[in-house]
Motif scaffolding. Structure first.
Motif, short mmCIF file in Angstrom:
data_model
loop_
_atom_site.label_atom_id
_atom_site.label_comp_id
_atom_site.label_asym_id
_atom_site.label_seq_id
_atom_site.Cartn_x
_atom_site.Cartn_y
_atom_site.Cartn_z
N ASP A 268 44.50 -46.34 -26.12
CA ASP A 268 44.46 -45.66 -27.41
C ASP A 268 45.22 -46.46 -28.46
O ASP A 268 44.75 -46.60 -29.60
N LYS A 269 46.37 -47.00 -28.09
CA LYS A 269 47.16 -47.83 -29.01
C LYS A 269 46.38 -49.08 -29.40
O LYS A 269 46.33 -49.47 -30.58
N ASN A 272 43.54 -48.23 -31.69
CA ASN A 272 44.04 -47.91 -33.04
C ASN A 272 44.23 -49.18 -33.84
O ASN A 272 43.94 -49.23 -35.04
N LYS A 332 36.92 -43.12 -33.55
CA LYS A 332 37.96 -43.45 -34.53
C LYS A 332 37.34 -43.95 -35.84
O LYS A 332 37.79 -43.58 -36.93
#
Length: 427
Positions: A268-269, A272, A332
């Motif tokens: 997820d990081k 992002n 995202k």
């Protein structure tokens, strides 16, 4: 007036009023199903996607009208309302327009618009003759003429014409042209709008890499590009963080301070940062346009993430490509675009095996949110659970999940990005 006559008159007036109301409602619905490009691009809930219906390893095998209609119903079910196509030389784009027209006739609630691409090449592109990037292919004029013809034949569907696709970026070495060639055709289209030969509400753009729109190196900052920016109705830019996990991995990898996180938290990081990288490219174009004193809408004409790769983005490369990372990027990016009122033509709807026919496991074959046989990749598993695709098929296949819906099996194919001491380019 006799009571019976009076009663008949009242009934007639009620029926007439009802008919008038129905007519008004139908006209209102028709107007709501014939929006302008400006209106469409400003509606966040109208999802946009790049679409090619090719199912085989060659474009010689054109999808049938029935196949196209099946695909369009699938996309409509997931709230896609704007499609992007790439050329008009082949029958594909015209057949998509025919399919949409038929679906609209069959179901008045069906609504779909098209950003029609006109392919542009340099002189001698795709031949063994020496390339001349300063001159254009003789095919370009016919491509533009056909795009105008289709826009006029389907005025309620074609709302945008894009002159070229990644045509000005210099790494497109097989066919790129200098900006003055794109400018020529953009001005031509704008002129025929003034002459009434093309609907004045059709927006004209070119869809190209962010660098080609001034967001990259200064070599692109030319007077011709500045004039082009002033001539288009809006800018359509491309951004591909996935490709730069190999070519410019400044954002890619797991930071040492993230070592104790779970794998899903690490991913997820990382994703992002991939989104932030894409946003930075968008912002770089916006900054350049602002520096020119120009105010123009800027939308994303292409961005996407492959679900598989045997090359630069696979297990022996940057380890970027799998369905899990694709899903993270898709959601995202959609969320960011919606929040910022930016139209994002996500690349792409279905896998297209012709893209890299000689390399069946090449990443270009796997950018779709659906597989060729109509299985929904992880990004769309929730939609399957919600019954979004109930009753819909691609070919003879119902829309089901990849990996038989077993997340644990999907995760076995997920490669963790490398750990880096710093997020810096490789040397």
């Amino acid at each position: 007036m006799k009571p019976i006559v009076q009663a008949i008159l009242i009934v007639c007036l009620v029926i007439l009023a009802s008919c008038n109301q129905t007519t008004k409602e139908k006209k209102s619905m028709q107007n709501n199903r014939n929006l302008t490009a400006k209106e469409i691009l400003n509606k966040p809930d109208y999802l946009a996607i790049s679409y090619g219906g090719y199912r085989k390893k060659t474009r010689d095998s054109q999808p049938t009208l029935k196949e196209l209609k099946a695909d369009l119903k699938i996309l409509h079910a997931m709230d896609v309302r704007v499609l992007r196509t790439y050329n008009v030389r082949l029958p594909h784009a015209a057949n998509i327009l025919k399919a949409i027209k038929e679906l609209k006739a069959e179901d008045e609630s069906f609504e779909m618009y098209v950003m029609l691409g006109a392919w542009i090449d340099c002189k001698n592109a795709w031949t063994e003759l020496p390339l001349n990037h300063n001159e254009e292919s003789t095919n370009n004029a016919a491509e533009i003429e056909r795009a105008v013809e289709l826009a006029n034949l389907f005025p309620d569907i074609v709302k945008i014409i894009a002159v070229g696709n990644e045509t000005m970026v210099k790494w497109a070495s097989a066919y790129f042209v200098q900006p003055h060639i794109i400018l020529k055709w953009v001005k031509h289209l704008q002129q025929i709008k003034k002459e009434g030969k093309l609907d004045k509400n059709v927006w004209v753009t070119s869809s190209d890499n962010f660098a080609s729109w001034g967001g990259g190196e200064s070599e692109y900052h030319t007077p011709e590009l500045e004039e082009l920016i002033k001539s288009v109705d809006y800018l359509s830019i491309h951004t591909y963080p996935m490709h730069d996990t190999h070519y410019n991995p400044i954002f890619w990898g797991i930071l040492p301070r993230e070592a104790k996180l779970s794998n899903t938290e690490k991913l997820d990081k990382v994703m992002n940062r991939a989104l932030s990288y894409a946003v930075s490219q968008y912002d770089s174009v916006a900054s350049y346009v602002k520096s020119l004193g120009v105010k123009k809408p800027i939308h994303i004409g292409e961005t996407g993430w492959a679900s598989a790769s045997s090359g630069f983005y696979g297990p022996n490369g940057s380890k970027a490509s799998d369905e899990y990372k694709q899903s993270l990027y898709y959601h995202k990016m959609r969320e960011w675009a919606t929040e910022n009122k930016i139209k994002c033509f996500y690349f792409e709807a279905f896998d297209e095996p012709w893209k890299d026919a000689h390399n069946p496991k090449g990443s270009e074959n796997f950018f779709g949110l659906f597989t060729v046989d109509g299985k929904a990749k992880y990004a769309l598993w929730d939609a399957v659970d919600k019954g979004t695709f109930e009753g819909l098929k691609r070919g003879k296949t119902k829309i089901t999940k990849t990996y038989d819906g077993k997340l644990i099996n999907l995760l076995l194919d997920v490669q963790m990005p490398p750990v880096k001491n710093e997020i810096m380019p490789d040397h």
